[in-house]
Design a protein around this motif. Structure first.
Motif, PDB file in Angstrom:
ATOM      1  N   HIS A   1      15.465 -12.592 -21.668  1.00 51.53           N
ATOM      2  CA  HIS A   1      15.401 -12.939 -20.246  1.00 51.53           C
ATOM      3  C   HIS A   1      15.905 -14.351 -19.979  1.00 51.53           C
ATOM      4  O   HIS A   1      16.273 -14.674 -18.848  1.00 51.53           O
ATOM      5  CB  HIS A   1      13.961 -12.810 -19.740  1.00 51.53           C
ATOM      6  CG  HIS A   1      12.985 -13.646 -20.491  1.00 51.53           C
ATOM      7  ND1 HIS A   1      12.662 -13.422 -21.810  1.00 51.53           N
ATOM      8  CD2 HIS A   1      12.255 -14.744 -20.112  1.00 51.53           C
ATOM      9  CE1 HIS A   1      11.785 -14.326 -22.212  1.00 51.53           C
ATOM     10  NE2 HIS A   1      11.530 -15.142 -21.206  1.00 51.53           N
ATOM     11  N   LEU A   2      15.942 -15.187 -21.031  1.00 50.86           N
ATOM     12  CA  LEU A   2      16.443 -16.552 -20.840  1.00 50.86           C
ATOM     13  C   LEU A   2      17.919 -16.577 -20.457  1.00 50.86           C
ATOM     14  O   LEU A   2      18.415 -17.602 -19.973  1.00 50.86           O
ATOM     15  CB  LEU A   2      16.238 -17.381 -22.112  1.00 50.86           C
ATOM     16  CG  LEU A   2      14.801 -17.671 -22.543  1.00 50.86           C
ATOM     17  CD1 LEU A   2      14.783 -18.690 -23.669  1.00 50.86           C
ATOM     18  CD2 LEU A   2      13.940 -18.163 -21.389  1.00 50.86           C
TER      19      LEU A   2
ATOM     20  N   LEU B   1      12.907  -9.000 -10.625  1.00 48.56           N
ATOM     21  CA  LEU B   1      11.809  -9.161 -11.580  1.00 48.56           C
ATOM     22  C   LEU B   1      11.566  -7.875 -12.357  1.00 48.56           C
ATOM     23  O   LEU B   1      11.370  -7.905 -13.578  1.00 48.56           O
ATOM     24  CB  LEU B   1      10.541  -9.589 -10.847  1.00 48.56           C
ATOM     25  CG  LEU B   1       9.315  -9.862 -11.730  1.00 48.56           C
ATOM     26  CD1 LEU B   1       9.595 -10.974 -12.729  1.00 48.56           C
ATOM     27  CD2 LEU B   1       8.104 -10.225 -10.874  1.00 48.56           C
ATOM     28  N   ILE B   2      11.594  -6.741 -11.680  1.00 48.41           N
ATOM     29  CA  ILE B   2      11.415  -5.454 -12.362  1.00 48.41           C
ATOM     30  C   ILE B   2      12.528  -5.238 -13.380  1.00 48.41           C
ATOM     31  O   ILE B   2      12.297  -4.731 -14.487  1.00 48.41           O
ATOM     32  CB  ILE B   2      11.368  -4.310 -11.335  1.00 48.41           C
ATOM     33  CG1 ILE B   2      10.094  -4.413 -10.489  1.00 48.41           C
ATOM     34  CG2 ILE B   2      11.433  -2.950 -12.032  1.00 48.41           C
ATOM     35  CD1 ILE B   2      10.064  -3.455  -9.308  1.00 48.41           C
TER      36      ILE B   2
ATOM     37  N   GLY C   1       0.638  -8.939 -25.749  1.00 48.42           N
ATOM     38  CA  GLY C   1       0.882  -7.898 -26.738  1.00 48.42           C
ATOM     39  C   GLY C   1       2.343  -7.732 -27.096  1.00 48.42           C
ATOM     40  O   GLY C   1       2.842  -6.617 -27.192  1.00 48.42           O
ATOM     41  N   GLY C   2       3.039  -8.844 -27.306  1.00 46.85           N
ATOM     42  CA  GLY C   2       4.405  -8.773 -27.816  1.00 46.85           C
ATOM     43  C   GLY C   2       5.498  -9.140 -26.847  1.00 46.85           C
ATOM     44  O   GLY C   2       6.689  -8.972 -27.165  1.00 46.85           O
ATOM     45  N   MET C   3       5.148  -9.635 -25.664  1.00 53.30           N
ATOM     46  CA  MET C   3       6.171 -10.078 -24.725  1.00 53.30           C
ATOM     47  C   MET C   3       6.583 -11.503 -25.092  1.00 53.30           C
ATOM     48  O   MET C   3       5.776 -12.432 -25.021  1.00 53.30           O
ATOM     49  CB  MET C   3       5.634 -10.030 -23.289  1.00 53.30           C
ATOM     50  CG  MET C   3       5.219  -8.653 -22.845  1.00 53.30           C
ATOM     51  SD  MET C   3       4.487  -8.630 -21.180  1.00 53.30           S
ATOM     52  CE  MET C   3       5.962  -8.938 -20.195  1.00 53.30           C
ATOM     53  N   ARG C   4       7.839 -11.685 -25.470  1.00 57.59           N
ATOM     54  CA  ARG C   4       8.320 -12.973 -25.985  1.00 57.59           C
ATOM     55  C   ARG C   4       8.769 -13.858 -24.811  1.00 57.59           C
ATOM     56  O   ARG C   4       9.953 -14.141 -24.636  1.00 57.59           O
ATOM     57  CB  ARG C   4       9.431 -12.753 -27.005  1.00 57.59           C
ATOM     58  CG  ARG C   4       8.930 -12.016 -28.245  1.00 57.59           C
ATOM     59  CD  ARG C   4      10.018 -11.795 -29.264  1.00 57.59           C
ATOM     60  NE  ARG C   4      10.588 -13.047 -29.776  1.00 57.59           N
ATOM     61  CZ  ARG C   4      10.009 -13.823 -30.678  1.00 57.59           C
ATOM     62  NH1 ARG C   4       8.836 -13.477 -31.207  1.00 57.59           N
ATOM     63  NH2 ARG C   4      10.596 -14.923 -31.080  1.00 57.59           N
ATOM     64  N   ILE C   5       7.790 -14.266 -24.031  1.00 63.80           N
ATOM     65  CA  ILE C   5       8.063 -15.006 -22.808  1.00 63.80           C
ATOM     66  C   ILE C   5       8.672 -16.370 -23.099  1.00 63.80           C
ATOM     67  O   ILE C   5       9.509 -16.875 -22.337  1.00 63.80           O
ATOM     68  CB  ILE C   5       6.771 -15.137 -21.965  1.00 63.80           C
ATOM     69  CG1 ILE C   5       7.054 -15.792 -20.615  1.00 63.80           C
ATOM     70  CG2 ILE C   5       5.699 -15.891 -22.727  1.00 63.80           C
ATOM     71  CD1 ILE C   5       7.879 -14.971 -19.682  1.00 63.80           C
TER      72      ILE C   5
ATOM     73  N   SER D   1      13.386  -7.132 -20.637  1.00 59.30           N
ATOM     74  CA  SER D   1      14.085  -8.031 -21.562  1.00 59.30           C
ATOM     75  C   SER D   1      13.162  -9.096 -22.133  1.00 59.30           C
ATOM     76  O   SER D   1      13.508  -9.751 -23.126  1.00 59.30           O
ATOM     77  CB  SER D   1      15.276  -8.686 -20.861  1.00 59.30           C
ATOM     78  OG  SER D   1      14.852  -9.562 -19.829  1.00 59.30           O
ATOM     79  N   ILE D   2      11.972  -9.271 -21.536  1.00 61.71           N
ATOM     80  CA  ILE D   2      11.040 -10.276 -22.048  1.00 61.71           C
ATOM     81  C   ILE D   2      10.558  -9.893 -23.447  1.00 61.71           C
ATOM     82  O   ILE D   2      10.276 -10.766 -24.279  1.00 61.71           O
ATOM     83  CB  ILE D   2       9.855 -10.463 -21.080  1.00 61.71           C
ATOM     84  CG1 ILE D   2      10.361 -11.003 -19.737  1.00 61.71           C
ATOM     85  CG2 ILE D   2       8.808 -11.415 -21.654  1.00 61.71           C
ATOM     86  CD1 ILE D   2       9.279 -11.123 -18.668  1.00 61.71           C
TER      87      ILE D   2
END
Length: 308
Positions: free
Chosen positions: A260-261, A248-249, A220-224, A254-255
């Motif tokens: 997060h990259l 991780l938390i 639902g929108g997490m740009r992993i 930021s994902i």
């Protein structure tokens, strides 16, 4: 079934529509009539496909495609799209997603409007014009059983473990069950040993997160996999290494922006084929339970014709 061995299709034939009435936790129950009206506005007969389970949804889609429908439309979220893709992947039958689920990542990442009625109108206009656009899919294979196709992202780490736990839980219902599964698995978090082959080059590493994206987003929108492009013939592999619970938390928000990259323990690779192995992980593709590791994932350029 491939485009080469598919039966002849009447371009003016009926449009099959797979509907998930529980998509979006029932928020869009009143959408079906206006969606059908817009699709019928393309001058085609609309044939509703009824299914009471995910497996049945795949069966009715395959039957419709084998019977020579002119197009297949899925009204629902990524799970509904995933079931429909198994019938149209690698064929000449065009496909359109009407985003009406909790997660609509594939539709959004391939350029469809977020509003379901607007998306239905885009699909109807493409039908009227006879217009389709090719996009890639990912082909997932394991040691046994038939291959699976997916459009968005394959989860093969902490995210898949959380999904597996949430699906085993009978309480609580709704989103709270997923939240509780996250809490339980965070308490048990540990890096796992992964063996990867990226375009034939072997790697062995410890990680808590591995995702293989044809598109950028899941959940639902997490740009992993923020740089993934479903038209480049490649897959993006994002690996989160030895992230502890606190890190991780901290990284998780930021994902959503794909930033997060930038974290030194997160890496990204762009390849055509991924071989992935680890102990005790069942993968999730487009949010749907898929194959246990080990698996091989291959980018298949232009495997799907989108009504867009």
């Amino acid at each position: 079934m491939t485009a080469a061995d598919h039966p002849s299709v009447d371009p003016e034939g009926p449009v099959a529509v797979l509907v998930n009435p529980t998509a979006g936790r029932g928020r869009h129950r009143g959408l079906l009539t206006p969606v059908i009206s817009r699709l019928a506005g393309a001058g085609r007969q609309v044939r509703l496909l009824e299914a009471q389970s995910a497996d049945q949804a795949e069966t009715v889609c395959r039957t419709a495609v084998a019977g020579g429908v002119a197009a297949l439309v899925a009204v629902g979220g990524d799970g509904t799209v995933h079931r429909a893709l198994q019938a149209v992947a690698g064929t000449s039958i065009p496909f359109g997603p009407v985003p009406a689920g909790t997660g609509n990542d594939f539709a959004g990442d391939t350029g469809f409007p977020t509003d379901p009625l607007a998306a239905a109108e885009v699909i109807a206009e493409a039908l009227r014009a006879g217009r389709t656009r090719p996009v890639d899919l990912a082909r997932l294979t394991g040691p046994t059983g038939p291959p699976r196709w997916y459009g968005a992202v394959l989860a093969a780490g902490f995210d898949a473990i959380v999904n597996e736990r949430a699906n085993r839980m009978r309480w609580p219902r709704g989103g709270r069950r997923y939240d509780l599964a996250i809490m339980v698995e965070l308490a048990r978090l540990r890096p796992r040993r992964y063996k990867l082959r990226l375009d034939g080059v072997p790697y062995e590493l410890d990680a808590v997160l591995v995702a293989v994206g044809n598109c950028p987003s899941y959940g639902g929108g997490m740009r992993i996999c923020p740089d993934a492009d479903p038209t480049d013939g490649l897959l993006d592999v994002v690996v989160g290494g030895r992230l502890d619970r606190r890190t991780l938390i901290r990284v998780k928000p930021s994902i959503y922006q794909g930033t997060h990259l930038r974290h030194p323990l997160v890496s990204s690779h762009r390849v055509r084929t991924v071989e992935l192995a680890a102990e005790g992980i069942t993968t999730y593709a487009d949010g749907e339970r898929a194959l246990e590791l080990p698996v091989t994932v291959t980018a298949v350029p232009g495997a799907l014709r989108l009504l867009r």
